[in-house]
Design a protein around this motif. Structure first.
Motif, mmCIF file in Angstrom:
data_model
loop_
_atom_site.group_PDB
_atom_site.id
_atom_site.type_symbol
_atom_site.label_atom_id
_atom_site.label_comp_id
_atom_site.label_asym_id
_atom_site.label_seq_id
_atom_site.Cartn_x
_atom_site.Cartn_y
_atom_site.Cartn_z
ATOM 1 N N ASP A 100 0.825 -1.206 0.000
ATOM 2 C CA ASP A 100 0.000 0.000 0.000
ATOM 3 C C ASP A 100 0.862 1.261 0.000
ATOM 4 O O ASP A 100 0.521 2.265 -0.623
ATOM 5 C CB ASP A 100 -0.940 0.016 1.206
ATOM 6 C CG ASP A 100 -2.007 -1.062 1.131
ATOM 7 O OD1 ASP A 100 -2.160 -1.699 0.057
ATOM 8 O OD2 ASP A 100 -2.693 -1.280 2.147
ATOM 9 N N TYR A 123 -10.209 7.004 -11.010
ATOM 10 C CA TYR A 123 -9.527 5.756 -10.660
ATOM 11 C C TYR A 123 -8.988 5.094 -11.924
ATOM 12 O O TYR A 123 -7.885 4.546 -11.920
ATOM 13 C CB TYR A 123 -10.482 4.803 -9.935
ATOM 14 C CG TYR A 123 -10.515 4.983 -8.433
ATOM 15 C CD1 TYR A 123 -10.760 6.220 -7.851
ATOM 16 C CD2 TYR A 123 -10.310 3.906 -7.595
ATOM 17 C CE1 TYR A 123 -10.797 6.367 -6.484
ATOM 18 C CE2 TYR A 123 -10.347 4.044 -6.216
ATOM 19 C CZ TYR A 123 -10.592 5.276 -5.672
ATOM 20 O OH TYR A 123 -10.614 5.424 -4.311
ATOM 21 N N GLU A 175 -5.222 3.985 -12.498
ATOM 22 C CA GLU A 175 -4.889 2.591 -12.833
ATOM 23 C C GLU A 175 -4.025 2.526 -14.091
ATOM 24 O O GLU A 175 -3.023 1.817 -14.128
ATOM 25 C CB GLU A 175 -6.155 1.781 -13.083
ATOM 26 C CG GLU A 175 -6.907 1.357 -11.852
ATOM 27 C CD GLU A 175 -8.135 0.559 -12.228
ATOM 28 O OE1 GLU A 175 -8.016 -0.679 -12.376
ATOM 29 O OE2 GLU A 175 -9.216 1.166 -12.387
ATOM 30 N N ARG A 177 -7.280 -1.335 -9.170
ATOM 31 C CA ARG A 177 -8.180 -0.342 -8.573
ATOM 32 C C ARG A 177 -8.103 -0.420 -7.032
ATOM 33 O O ARG A 177 -8.109 0.600 -6.349
ATOM 34 C CB ARG A 177 -9.597 -0.602 -9.065
ATOM 35 C CG ARG A 177 -10.593 0.445 -8.724
ATOM 36 C CD ARG A 177 -11.941 0.113 -9.393
ATOM 37 N NE ARG A 177 -12.737 1.272 -9.609
ATOM 38 C CZ ARG A 177 -12.654 2.095 -10.633
ATOM 39 N NH1 ARG A 177 -11.778 1.877 -11.586
ATOM 40 N NH2 ARG A 177 -13.436 3.147 -10.734
ATOM 41 N N ALA A 178 -8.037 -1.629 -6.509
ATOM 42 C CA ALA A 178 -7.951 -1.801 -5.055
ATOM 43 C C ALA A 178 -6.673 -1.178 -4.502
ATOM 44 O O ALA A 178 -6.685 -0.546 -3.437
ATOM 45 C CB ALA A 178 -8.012 -3.286 -4.700
ATOM 46 N N ALA A 199 -6.945 2.604 -4.562
ATOM 47 C CA ALA A 199 -7.743 3.029 -3.417
ATOM 48 C C ALA A 199 -6.918 2.983 -2.131
ATOM 49 O O ALA A 199 -6.951 3.919 -1.322
ATOM 50 C CB ALA A 199 -8.982 2.156 -3.281
ATOM 51 N N LEU A 246 -4.463 5.854 -2.080
ATOM 52 C CA LEU A 246 -5.124 7.126 -1.766
ATOM 53 C C LEU A 246 -5.431 7.235 -0.273
ATOM 54 O O LEU A 246 -5.250 8.299 0.327
ATOM 55 C CB LEU A 246 -6.412 7.274 -2.585
ATOM 56 C CG LEU A 246 -6.212 7.528 -4.074
ATOM 57 C CD1 LEU A 246 -7.541 7.386 -4.817
ATOM 58 C CD2 LEU A 246 -5.596 8.899 -4.332
ATOM 59 N N VAL A 247 -5.855 6.123 0.316
ATOM 60 C CA VAL A 247 -6.125 6.119 1.757
ATOM 61 C C VAL A 247 -4.850 6.437 2.532
ATOM 62 O O VAL A 247 -4.865 7.227 3.486
ATOM 63 C CB VAL A 247 -6.732 4.765 2.203
ATOM 64 C CG1 VAL A 247 -6.730 4.612 3.721
ATOM 65 C CG2 VAL A 247 -8.132 4.619 1.654
ATOM 66 N N ARG A 296 -15.956 14.387 -7.169
ATOM 67 C CA ARG A 296 -15.157 13.163 -7.120
ATOM 68 C C ARG A 296 -14.020 13.247 -8.129
ATOM 69 O O ARG A 296 -14.085 13.986 -9.090
ATOM 70 C CB ARG A 296 -16.021 11.955 -7.434
ATOM 71 C CG ARG A 296 -17.132 11.732 -6.448
ATOM 72 C CD ARG A 296 -18.002 10.579 -6.855
ATOM 73 N NE ARG A 296 -18.453 10.722 -8.223
ATOM 74 C CZ ARG A 296 -18.676 9.721 -9.040
ATOM 75 N NH1 ARG A 296 -18.492 8.504 -8.650
ATOM 76 N NH2 ARG A 296 -19.073 9.931 -10.278
ATOM 77 N N SER A 297 -13.003 12.489 -7.917
ATOM 78 C CA SER A 297 -11.875 12.338 -8.847
ATOM 79 C C SER A 297 -10.997 13.579 -8.954
ATOM 80 O O SER A 297 -10.320 13.767 -9.943
ATOM 81 C CB SER A 297 -12.367 11.940 -10.244
ATOM 82 O OG SER A 297 -13.125 10.763 -10.169
ATOM 83 N N TYR A 300 -8.018 15.579 -6.681
ATOM 84 C CA TYR A 300 -7.169 15.452 -5.502
ATOM 85 C C TYR A 300 -6.278 16.667 -5.393
ATOM 86 O O TYR A 300 -5.795 17.191 -6.375
ATOM 87 C CB TYR A 300 -6.336 14.166 -5.598
ATOM 88 C CG TYR A 300 -7.216 12.966 -5.770
ATOM 89 C CD1 TYR A 300 -7.808 12.367 -4.680
ATOM 90 C CD2 TYR A 300 -7.508 12.480 -7.028
ATOM 91 C CE1 TYR A 300 -8.655 11.289 -4.833
ATOM 92 C CE2 TYR A 300 -8.353 11.408 -7.207
ATOM 93 C CZ TYR A 300 -8.916 10.813 -6.111
ATOM 94 O OH TYR A 300 -9.760 9.758 -6.281
#
Length: 105
Positions: free
Chosen positions: A40, A66, A70, A77-78, A81, A84-85, A101-102, A104
């Motif tokens: 991660d 996303y 990717e 994608r996971a 995510a 980003l977290v 959304r989307s 940053y």
């Protein structure tokens, strides 16, 4: 003139600056490789690189989906995510308002 989060996608610049205070404050050391967090953390650095190359140089906002992240990183994608977290958790990016959304910063 653009204000706030209202920014369209931008072409990638060949060279960008990154904020360095977090590195000088030993923030980069938070991205250690450990069995549970290493992947991660790597994803977070990859995503940060893409965001920084798409960010508006005046607002710092990057409009990326996303799918964009990717394609640019080659990770799932996971993992995008999860990256980003991690970046949000370390205070390196701000999550976009729900209506935008989307994007940053």
């Amino acid at each position: 003139k653009r204000k706030g989060w209202e920014v369209m996608k931008r072409p990638v610049r060949p060279w960008v600056m990154l904020p360095s205070r977090w590195i000088n404050d030993h923030g980069l050391k938070k991205f250690v490789w450990a069995q549970t967090t290493g992947p991660d953390n790597l994803a977070a650095l990859m995503v940060l690189t893409v965001i920084s190359h798409h960010a508006d140089k005046y607002t710092g906002i990057a409009g990326l989906t996303y799918d964009d992240l990717e394609r640019a990183t080659g990770i799932s994608r996971a993992k995008v995510a999860a990256g980003l977290v991690r970046l949000e958790g370390f205070g390196l990016i701000e999550p976009p308002p729900a209506r935008l959304r989307s994007q940053y910063k």
